[in-house]
Enzyme design. Structure first.
Site, PDB file in Angstrom:
ATOM      1  N   ARG A   1      25.599 -15.779 -10.415  1.00 12.54           N
ATOM      2  CA  ARG A   1      24.612 -16.174 -11.448  1.00 12.54           C
ATOM      3  C   ARG A   1      25.261 -16.768 -12.695  1.00 12.54           C
ATOM      4  O   ARG A   1      24.723 -16.659 -13.802  1.00 12.54           O
ATOM      5  CB  ARG A   1      23.724 -14.993 -11.864  1.00 12.54           C
ATOM      6  CG  ARG A   1      22.668 -14.680 -10.859  1.00 12.54           C
ATOM      7  CD  ARG A   1      21.396 -14.097 -11.457  1.00 12.54           C
ATOM      8  NE  ARG A   1      20.534 -13.669 -10.350  1.00 12.54           N
ATOM      9  CZ  ARG A   1      19.737 -14.493  -9.668  1.00 12.54           C
ATOM     10  NH1 ARG A   1      19.612 -15.751 -10.001  1.00 12.54           N
ATOM     11  NH2 ARG A   1      19.027 -14.039  -8.659  1.00 12.54           N
TER      12      ARG A   1
ATOM     13  N   TYR B   1      11.922  -8.884   1.313  1.00  7.63           N
ATOM     14  CA  TYR B   1      10.953  -9.532   0.419  1.00  7.63           C
ATOM     15  C   TYR B   1       9.659  -9.888   1.158  1.00  7.63           C
ATOM     16  O   TYR B   1       8.560  -9.706   0.647  1.00  7.63           O
ATOM     17  CB  TYR B   1      11.548 -10.795  -0.209  1.00  7.63           C
ATOM     18  CG  TYR B   1      12.567 -10.508  -1.294  1.00  7.63           C
ATOM     19  CD1 TYR B   1      12.185  -9.917  -2.492  1.00  7.63           C
ATOM     20  CD2 TYR B   1      13.912 -10.826  -1.130  1.00  7.63           C
ATOM     21  CE1 TYR B   1      13.113  -9.643  -3.485  1.00  7.63           C
ATOM     22  CE2 TYR B   1      14.851 -10.556  -2.118  1.00  7.63           C
ATOM     23  CZ  TYR B   1      14.440  -9.966  -3.292  1.00  7.63           C
ATOM     24  OH  TYR B   1      15.343  -9.697  -4.283  1.00  7.63           O
TER      25      TYR B   1
ATOM     26  N   ARG C   1      15.556 -25.711 -18.715  1.00  9.13           N
ATOM     27  CA  ARG C   1      14.485 -25.104 -17.917  1.00  9.13           C
ATOM     28  C   ARG C   1      13.175 -24.988 -18.696  1.00  9.13           C
ATOM     29  O   ARG C   1      12.130 -24.679 -18.101  1.00  9.13           O
ATOM     30  CB  ARG C   1      14.907 -23.703 -17.458  1.00  9.13           C
ATOM     31  CG  ARG C   1      15.682 -23.606 -16.156  1.00  9.13           C
ATOM     32  CD  ARG C   1      14.812 -23.871 -14.920  1.00  9.13           C
ATOM     33  NE  ARG C   1      13.523 -23.194 -14.982  1.00  9.13           N
ATOM     34  CZ  ARG C   1      13.328 -21.909 -14.754  1.00  9.13           C
ATOM     35  NH1 ARG C   1      14.337 -21.143 -14.413  1.00  9.13           N
ATOM     36  NH2 ARG C   1      12.124 -21.381 -14.846  1.00  9.13           N
TER      37      ARG C   1
ATOM     38  N   ASP D   1      18.146 -20.463  -4.818  1.00 11.57           N
ATOM     39  CA  ASP D   1      17.659 -19.091  -4.685  1.00 11.57           C
ATOM     40  C   ASP D   1      17.533 -18.804  -3.203  1.00 11.57           C
ATOM     41  O   ASP D   1      17.247 -19.717  -2.411  1.00 11.57           O
ATOM     42  CB  ASP D   1      16.298 -18.940  -5.385  1.00 11.57           C
ATOM     43  CG  ASP D   1      15.875 -17.486  -5.474  1.00 11.57           C
ATOM     44  OD1 ASP D   1      16.045 -16.890  -6.550  1.00 11.57           O
ATOM     45  OD2 ASP D   1      15.395 -16.933  -4.458  1.00 11.57           O
TER      46      ASP D   1
ATOM     47  N   ARG E   1      20.387 -17.843 -16.879  1.00 12.36           N
ATOM     48  CA  ARG E   1      19.808 -17.526 -18.173  1.00 12.36           C
ATOM     49  C   ARG E   1      20.784 -17.127 -19.267  1.00 12.36           C
ATOM     50  O   ARG E   1      20.419 -17.104 -20.443  1.00 12.36           O
ATOM     51  CB  ARG E   1      18.740 -16.427 -18.015  1.00 12.36           C
ATOM     52  CG  ARG E   1      17.405 -16.982 -17.552  1.00 12.36           C
ATOM     53  CD  ARG E   1      16.330 -15.916 -17.630  1.00 12.36           C
ATOM     54  NE  ARG E   1      16.572 -14.851 -16.658  1.00 12.36           N
ATOM     55  CZ  ARG E   1      16.066 -13.627 -16.756  1.00 12.36           C
ATOM     56  NH1 ARG E   1      15.308 -13.309 -17.792  1.00 12.36           N
ATOM     57  NH2 ARG E   1      16.309 -12.726 -15.827  1.00 12.36           N
TER      58      ARG E   1
END
Lengths: 350, 350
Positions: free
Chosen positions: A36, A160, A49, A85, A40
C-alpha cells in the site's frame, strides 16, 4: 500525469536488487518496498483521487499509472506495485460489488449457493485491458525499477464473496468450506481461474514480479488450509510463470510450510513471527517483511531501532526483501517512509 | 431464577476433571467448557436479556447467576464461567463506556494523554460487590462443578481505552506503546491493579479457577509483547493466587513461550496452531482449546471428525481442557454444543 502513448519499453533490470533478492542472489543492499505504498498516506494520492470513486480510479490507466509512480518518485523504493485492488478482476468479470471507503469491498448479492455461481463468470483477458495499458504506461516511466503485479488468492476472494464484505470470524465462509464441499471447490476453482488470468495479463504486459495476496488465510487452521485452500492457490501460482511469485498473508506463521508448498518463489510474513523463525520453518525460501506498520507512527528513534532489528534478524535469510508486515496505514507520515528506505539501504549496504 | 439468599456452600470438588486437567493430573475423561457458553447462542439467554441493556444485566447478581448457570444445565459442561465482561471492572471504577450490541465496548472519552489517566481510578473491591454476590449465588446451585472467574489483561483493556472501541490495527495503541513509554507503563500498571483486584474479589467469593483474557495480544510481535506487555500480565497473574490460572489470547502461537513466562498454570490456544505444536513450544504446560468455533456451523459429521482430531492431537499433552479457540458464535445451534460435550466425554473416557 504520464503520457498516454505506449512507447518502446526499457527492459526491466534483471539485476535490480529486488529481483536479485527474490532469486536468493547476492544484493548490493537490501531492497525495500511497502505494501500500500501507493495510497492514502500520500497527499498527492489524496489530491488526484479527490472526487473520483475508487472503482473508477481503478479502471483509468492514466490514474493507475500516476498513482503507481507516486511512491517511487517520493520514496525511492526498489519496486513499484501496481495501483489496483484484489476485487478488480471480479468487477471486470461482472460481479456487482463496490469498494466503500472505511469499510472495504461490499458485495451486492453474496454467493452462498451453487445457483449463485452464475454471478461469477470467467474473466476474459480483454476485460482487464485497462490494467495492461496502465502497466505499459508505468513501465515507460519506471526505467529499470521492477513493477510488481498482483492478485487476490481464491480463499481471500471467496471470503468477500460469501460474507458480502470484510469479516472478523469468516463464519459463513467456513460454514460453506466445511458444509458444502461441492460449492466450495467450484467457487475456489472459478476464483483460481480468474486470479490466474489476471496475473497472466499483467505478466504479458510486462510486470517483473507478482504477489498473490491470501490476506486472510491466517484465519484458518493448517489442516483446513492444506485440504481446502492450498490446491487452488497452487493452481494460480503454477499459471503465473516467468516472473518471481511472492505469496503473502497476515498472521500465517503456522501456515508457512503449507504456503511454501503452494509453489511461490518468495514468502511474505508479518511482524507476528520473527524473520529468523520464519526462515527456520521454510528453509531456503527468500522472505519479504516484516516491520509492524504501526511502528511507523512512533518517534523516529523507535522506527530506526525497529528497522535495524528486522535487518539484523534477517541476516541468516537466503534472500530478504524489506517490507512492512501489512499495508501502510493511511495516517503514516510519508517522510518516515522515505527515511526508512534510506535507512534500510544504508544499514544493509555491502 | 436462583434464590437470592447465600446458603452454606458446597466445597468445589477438587477432583473435578477440569481442575485435575489444569494440574496435569490423570482425568477420567477430558473436561470441556466453551468460551462464551453463557450468551447469545442460547434462546433462554436471549429471553432473559430481552429489554435489559448489557451493562445493566452485568450488574444484577440474579441475572449474572442465572445466565452463568444456563449452559451448565443445558450442555453438561465441566465448568461454568461467570457471565461478565472484561470491561466490568472499568465501568465499576468509573470509566464512562458502553457495550454496544454488534460493536463491543465503546469508550466515551478515550485515554491518550497522561492527564486522561485521571479518568481511570483504582478499583475498590466493594465496587464489584455485585460480582461477589453473583458468585455466591452460582456456587449455591452449581454443586461440585467448578466456576471460572475472569478478567481482561492490561494490554487488551488498554487497547479499548486508547482506541475507544474495537480495532483491526491497534494503531493508536501501538503509537502510545512505542512513542509514550511513561504513559504506557502508567496505564498498564493501573490496569494490572484493576484486573488483580477484580480477580481477587472473585477468588475470595469462591471461584475455582480464573482466566486472564489477553484476547488481542496476538497483534503484537514477541519482542514488543515481552518488553511492553508481559510484566503487567505477570503482575496480575501473581496476584491471583490459590486457584489455577488460565491465560488466553487469539492468534498467539508465536507468543506462547512469553505468555508462559507471565506465570499462568494453563495456556489457552486457538485453532491456528495445532495443540501438539503448542505443546512443543511450552513443554509441560497444560493446554486449553482449540476447536475453531466456526466448525460448529458445519454439519454434524464434520464437527464430529474435527472434535476427534483435536482430541487425538492432544494426546501428548500433560493436561488438556477441551474448548473452542475463541468464543461461541451467536448463530451456533446450542444442541451442537451439547453433542460436542457428550462426544468429548465419550471419546476421551479412560
Amino acid at each position: 500525469m504520464v503520457a498516454m502513448s505506449p512507447l518502446p519499453l526499457p527492459v526491466t533490470g534483471i539485476d535490480a536488487p529486488f529481483l536479485l533478492a527474490a532469486r536468493s542472489e547476492p544484493v548490493p543492499y537490501t531492497p525495500v518496498w511497502f505494501m500500500r505504498q501507493a495510497g492514502r498516506s500520500l497527499p498527492e494520492y489524496r489530491a488526484i483521487r479527490a472526487g473520483i470513486p475508487m472503482l473508477e480510479a481503478l479502471r483509468r490507466p492514466d490514474l493507475i499509472a500516476e498513482i503507481t509512480l507516486q511512491p517511487v518518485r517520493r520514496h525511492g523504493v526498489d519496486a513499484a506495485i501496481l495501483f489496483s485492488d484484489i476485487v478488480v478482476p471480479l468487477v471486470a468479470a461482472g460481479v456487482d460489488l463496490d469498494i466503500v471507503a472505511g469499510t472495504g469491498p461490499v458485495v451486492a448479492e453474496p454467493i452462498r449457493t451453487e445457483a449463485d455461481l452464475d454471478r461469477l463468470p470467467p474473466l476474459e483477458p480483454d476485460q482487464v485491458d485497462f490494467v495492461a495499458t496502465a502497466i505499459r504506461l508505468v513501465r515507460a516511466e519506471l526505467g529499470p525499477v521492477p513493477l510488481i503485479g498482483f492478485a487476490g488468492a481464491p480463499f481471500t476472494l471467496a471470503s468477500y464473496l460469501i460474507e458480502g464484505g470484510p469479516s472478523r470470524t469468516y463464519a459463513k465462509t467456513k460454514a460453506i468450506m466445511h458444509g458444502e464441499p461441492r460449492l466450495w471447490s467450484a467457487l475456489l476453482d472459478r476464483l483460481a481461474d480468474i486470479a490466474a488470468t489476471f496475473l497472466r495479463v499483467q505478466i504479458e504486459a510486462g510486470v517483473a514480479a507478482v504477489q498473490l495476496f491470501d490476506s486472510w488465510a491466517g484465519a484458518l487452521s493448517d489442516a483446513d488450509y492444506r485440504r481446502l485452500v492450498l490446491p487452488a492457490s497452487a493452481k494460480v501460482l503454477a499459471a503465473a510463470t516467468g516472473v518471481p511469485r511472492i505469496h503473502f498473508g497476515v498472521g500465517t506463521g503456522e501456515l508457512l510450510p503449507a504456503m511454501a508448498e503452494a509453489g511461490p518463489d518468495v514468502l511474505g510474513v508479518d511482524w507476528r513471527i520473527p524473520l529468523s523463525e520464519a526462515a527456520r520453518r521454510v528453509p531456503g525460501m527468500p522472505l519479504q517483511g516484516n516491520l509492524d506498520p504501526a511502528i511507523l507512527l512512533a518517534p523516529w528513534p523507535v522506527v530506526q531501532s525497529e528497522v535495524r532489528r528486522v535487518l539484523s534478524d534477517a541476516r541468516s535469510l537466503p534472500g530478504h526483501i524489506f517490507n512492512l508486515g501489512h499495508g501502510v496505514l493511511p495516517e503514516t507520515d510519508p517522510d518516515v517512509l522515505r527515511r526508512v528506505v534510506e535507512l534500510v539501504h544504508e544499514v544493509s549496504a555491502r
